[in-house]
Design a protein around this motif. Structure first.
Motif, PDB file in Angstrom:
ATOM      1  N   TYR A 149      16.417 -11.001 -17.264  1.00 32.08           N
ATOM      2  CA  TYR A 149      15.022 -11.221 -16.869  1.00 32.08           C
ATOM      3  C   TYR A 149      14.089 -10.204 -17.521  1.00 32.08           C
ATOM      4  N   ALA A 150      14.587  -8.974 -17.750  1.00 33.86           N
ATOM      5  CA  ALA A 150      13.741  -7.956 -18.380  1.00 33.86           C
ATOM      6  C   ALA A 150      13.427  -8.300 -19.828  1.00 33.86           C
ATOM      7  N   ASN A 151      14.320  -9.022 -20.480  1.00 34.37           N
ATOM      8  CA  ASN A 151      14.160  -9.293 -21.899  1.00 34.37           C
ATOM      9  C   ASN A 151      13.716 -10.707 -22.229  1.00 34.37           C
ATOM     10  N   THR A 152      13.588 -11.565 -21.201  1.00 34.22           N
ATOM     11  CA  THR A 152      13.218 -12.952 -21.497  1.00 34.22           C
ATOM     12  C   THR A 152      12.037 -13.471 -20.683  1.00 34.22           C
ATOM     13  N   MET A 153      11.691 -12.821 -19.555  1.00 31.34           N
ATOM     14  CA  MET A 153      10.595 -13.337 -18.727  1.00 31.34           C
ATOM     15  C   MET A 153       9.241 -12.879 -19.258  1.00 31.34           C
ATOM     16  N   LEU A 154       8.253 -13.766 -19.170  1.00 32.59           N
ATOM     17  CA  LEU A 154       6.891 -13.386 -19.469  1.00 32.59           C
ATOM     18  C   LEU A 154       6.452 -12.264 -18.533  1.00 32.59           C
ATOM     19  N   ARG A 155       5.610 -11.376 -19.026  1.00 37.61           N
ATOM     20  CA  ARG A 155       5.111 -10.286 -18.190  1.00 37.61           C
ATOM     21  C   ARG A 155       3.944 -10.788 -17.328  1.00 37.61           C
ATOM     22  N   ASN A 156       4.271 -11.720 -16.438  1.00 34.43           N
ATOM     23  CA  ASN A 156       3.292 -12.268 -15.515  1.00 34.43           C
ATOM     24  C   ASN A 156       3.644 -11.842 -14.103  1.00 34.43           C
ATOM     25  N   ASP A 157       2.997 -12.443 -13.105  1.00 32.06           N
ATOM     26  CA  ASP A 157       3.271 -12.019 -11.735  1.00 32.06           C
ATOM     27  C   ASP A 157       4.689 -12.361 -11.295  1.00 32.06           C
ATOM     28  N   GLY A 158       5.309 -13.380 -11.895  1.00 29.79           N
ATOM     29  CA  GLY A 158       6.699 -13.679 -11.570  1.00 29.79           C
ATOM     30  C   GLY A 158       7.623 -12.529 -11.935  1.00 29.79           C
ATOM     31  N   TYR A 159       7.418 -11.988 -13.124  1.00 34.54           N
ATOM     32  CA  TYR A 159       8.200 -10.830 -13.536  1.00 34.54           C
ATOM     33  C   TYR A 159       7.924  -9.636 -12.635  1.00 34.54           C
ATOM     34  N   LEU A 160       6.675  -9.420 -12.275  1.00 32.10           N
ATOM     35  CA  LEU A 160       6.313  -8.270 -11.448  1.00 32.10           C
ATOM     36  C   LEU A 160       7.002  -8.325 -10.095  1.00 32.10           C
ATOM     37  N   PHE A 161       7.025  -9.501  -9.463  1.00 34.53           N
ATOM     38  CA  PHE A 161       7.688  -9.620  -8.162  1.00 34.53           C
ATOM     39  C   PHE A 161       9.205  -9.468  -8.296  1.00 34.53           C
ATOM     40  N   LEU A 241      15.153   8.538  -6.732  1.00 31.51           N
ATOM     41  CA  LEU A 241      14.159   7.990  -5.817  1.00 31.51           C
ATOM     42  C   LEU A 241      12.763   8.086  -6.418  1.00 31.51           C
ATOM     43  N   VAL A 242      12.449   9.210  -7.046  1.00 36.07           N
ATOM     44  CA  VAL A 242      11.107   9.378  -7.595  1.00 36.07           C
ATOM     45  C   VAL A 242      10.861   8.432  -8.767  1.00 36.07           C
ATOM     46  N   ALA A 243      11.857   8.183  -9.602  1.00 36.47           N
ATOM     47  CA  ALA A 243      11.691   7.267 -10.731  1.00 36.47           C
ATOM     48  C   ALA A 243      11.454   5.844 -10.239  1.00 36.47           C
ATOM     49  N   CYS A 244      12.237   5.412  -9.263  1.00 43.46           N
ATOM     50  CA  CYS A 244      12.067   4.059  -8.719  1.00 43.46           C
ATOM     51  C   CYS A 244      10.690   3.889  -8.090  1.00 43.46           C
ATOM     52  N   LEU A 245      10.251   4.885  -7.316  1.00 46.25           N
ATOM     53  CA  LEU A 245       8.961   4.755  -6.640  1.00 46.25           C
ATOM     54  C   LEU A 245       7.805   4.815  -7.620  1.00 46.25           C
ATOM     55  N   ALA A 246       7.944   5.561  -8.710  1.00 45.43           N
ATOM     56  CA  ALA A 246       6.887   5.577  -9.719  1.00 45.43           C
ATOM     57  C   ALA A 246       6.681   4.181 -10.289  1.00 45.43           C
ATOM     58  N   HIS A 247       7.775   3.467 -10.555  1.00 47.48           N
ATOM     59  CA  HIS A 247       7.665   2.103 -11.068  1.00 47.48           C
ATOM     60  C   HIS A 247       7.123   1.153 -10.001  1.00 47.48           C
ATOM     61  N   VAL A 248       7.525   1.349  -8.752  1.00 46.90           N
ATOM     62  CA  VAL A 248       7.014   0.508  -7.674  1.00 46.90           C
ATOM     63  C   VAL A 248       5.490   0.631  -7.574  1.00 46.90           C
ATOM     64  N   VAL A 249       4.987   1.855  -7.641  1.00 47.91           N
ATOM     65  CA  VAL A 249       3.536   2.081  -7.596  1.00 47.91           C
ATOM     66  C   VAL A 249       2.849   1.351  -8.754  1.00 47.91           C
ATOM     67  N   ASP A 250       3.418   1.447  -9.956  1.00 49.04           N
ATOM     68  CA  ASP A 250       2.831   0.787 -11.126  1.00 49.04           C
ATOM     69  C   ASP A 250       2.841  -0.732 -10.970  1.00 49.04           C
ATOM     70  N   LEU A 251       3.936  -1.268 -10.453  1.00 49.66           N
ATOM     71  CA  LEU A 251       4.034  -2.719 -10.282  1.00 49.66           C
ATOM     72  C   LEU A 251       3.039  -3.224  -9.242  1.00 49.66           C
ATOM     73  N   LEU A 252       2.899  -2.503  -8.145  1.00 47.48           N
ATOM     74  CA  LEU A 252       1.933  -2.901  -7.125  1.00 47.48           C
ATOM     75  C   LEU A 252       0.508  -2.822  -7.661  1.00 47.48           C
ATOM     76  N   GLU A 253       0.233  -1.824  -8.475  1.00 44.54           N
ATOM     77  CA  GLU A 253      -1.101  -1.714  -9.081  1.00 44.54           C
ATOM     78  C   GLU A 253      -1.352  -2.888 -10.027  1.00 44.54           C
ATOM     79  N   VAL A 257      -4.350  -5.766  -9.693  1.00 39.80           N
ATOM     80  CA  VAL A 257      -5.274  -6.154 -10.759  1.00 39.80           C
ATOM     81  C   VAL A 257      -5.252  -7.670 -10.965  1.00 39.80           C
ATOM     82  N   ARG A 258      -4.055  -8.250 -10.929  1.00 41.45           N
ATOM     83  CA  ARG A 258      -3.929  -9.689 -11.144  1.00 41.45           C
ATOM     84  C   ARG A 258      -4.525 -10.506  -9.997  1.00 41.45           C
ATOM     85  N   TYR A 259      -4.537  -9.947  -8.800  1.00 39.81           N
ATOM     86  CA  TYR A 259      -5.027 -10.694  -7.645  1.00 39.81           C
ATOM     87  C   TYR A 259      -6.367 -10.157  -7.154  1.00 39.81           C
ATOM     88  N   GLY A 260      -7.277  -9.969  -8.109  1.00 37.61           N
ATOM     89  CA  GLY A 260      -8.657  -9.680  -7.774  1.00 37.61           C
ATOM     90  C   GLY A 260      -8.937  -8.280  -7.279  1.00 37.61           C
TER      91      GLY A 260
END
Length: 316
Positions: A149-161, A241-253, A257-260
């Motif tokens: 999924y990391a190498n084939t999915m579009l970087r859209n909200d589906g990938y983010l979730f 834990l810190v690496a995972c949460l850093a990515h979680v924060v970025d994904l939620l941000e 942005v995508r949802y207004g």
């Protein structure tokens, strides 16, 4: 994206990662148990494994006492245990089938092939000579799913979730592995407390593919406070834990942005947890208590998952 589709992708990823998490925890328990027996010092490794996976109440209700062979069957093959490896992959595939059109062909094939091979598993694969290979296979299948999924999915909200589900589960898993035998990691005045302690520390690092990383970062023998620092506070360690949460924060941000630009409690909570980790010190963690710290983190991750579901998914 429909909330039901987002929910399916989120939980598909969580359950695939959870299957690997259980496999890693079983590996830790098995290595620790084997070492304890070889030194004629049997411990409570399998009870600790059940506690770490959150399945002790269900296991005891079904079997009543800790028997290694029954623990292995319960954690790997038992369809009545929703957190068994077989159940996790079954649930992941069910979610994947429901959101089939949101997955790439490669991602679906990786998931479906894993499910088909899992259905053919027999109890004899839990024998001592077969178990390590089986657990490695489960972890590799999870990595294959993540890679597709990391190498084939579009970087859209589906990938983010999807990626959000993986990282939440991964952070929870690292915390649980630390807690399998938390008292082993408590420092003493001599540092390494003997062959058994050393082997148990090594098993924990191996379970998160971090043994070589530890020596690369610290150039030192295994020390409990450094192990905890690597798996909790070091951002260059991908399963920390810190690496995972850093990515979680970025994904939620990115989702905000995508949802207004709308943000909710999940965004605030993720930022708060990440800030505590980013500016945390291992000395303070041990002063607070490693077990207490990890338990609080696991509770925080449960709450964060609930807040994400309530804000974005709203179907569970």
């Amino acid at each position: 994206m429909l909330s039901r589709t987002a929910d399916g992708l989120f939980w598909l990823a969580r359950y695939m990662e959870r299957a690997a998490s259980v496999a890693r925890l079983v590996q830790v328990g098995n290595r620790m148990s084997n070492m304890s027996l070889s030194l004629d010092n049997p411990g409570n490794e399998w009870r600790s494994t059940l506690v770490a996976t959150g399945t002790e109440p269900g296991y005891l209700a079904k079997h009543g006492e800790i028997v290694p062979s029954l623990v292995l069957d319960y954690l790997v093959l038992d369809p009545e245990n929703p957190s068994s490896i077989v159940s996790c992959i079954e649930t992941a595939r069910r979610n994947g089938r429901a959101v089939r059109t949101a997955l790439t062909v490669e991602t679906w094939e990786a998931l479906n092939e894993t499910w088909q091979q899992t259905r053919a598993l027999k109890a004899d694969r839990l024998a001592a000579d077969s178990l390590p290979g089986l657990m490695d296979w489960v972890a590799q299948r999870s990595l294959l799913f993540c890679g597709t999924y990391a190498n084939t999915m579009l970087r859209n909200d589906g990938y983010l979730f999807t990626h959000l589900g993986t990282l939440l589960e991964r952070a929870d898993n690292t915390a649980r592995i630390l807690d399998v035998k938390y008292h082993v990691l408590l420092p003493d005045h001599e540092g390494v407390g003997g062959v058994l302690d050393y082997y148990q520390w090594q098993s924990i690092l191996r379970a998160v593919s971090a043994l070589r990383s530890y020596h690369w970062v610290y150039h030192d023998r295994l020390k409990p406070w450094l192990i905890a620092e690597l798996l909790i506070l070091r951002p260059e360690m991908p399963r920390s834990l810190v690496a995972c949460l850093a990515h979680v924060v970025d994904l939620l941000e990115a989702l905000a942005v995508r949802y207004g630009g709308q943000r909710g409690e999940c965004h605030r909570l993720a930022g708060e947890i990440h800030a505590r980790l980013r500016y945390g010190r291992v000395e303070d963690i041990f002063q607070f208590g490693l077990h207490e710290y990890v338990t609080q983190f696991i509770d925080d991750m449960l709450r964060l998952g609930q807040e994400i579901s309530g804000f974005y998914l709203n179907v569970r």
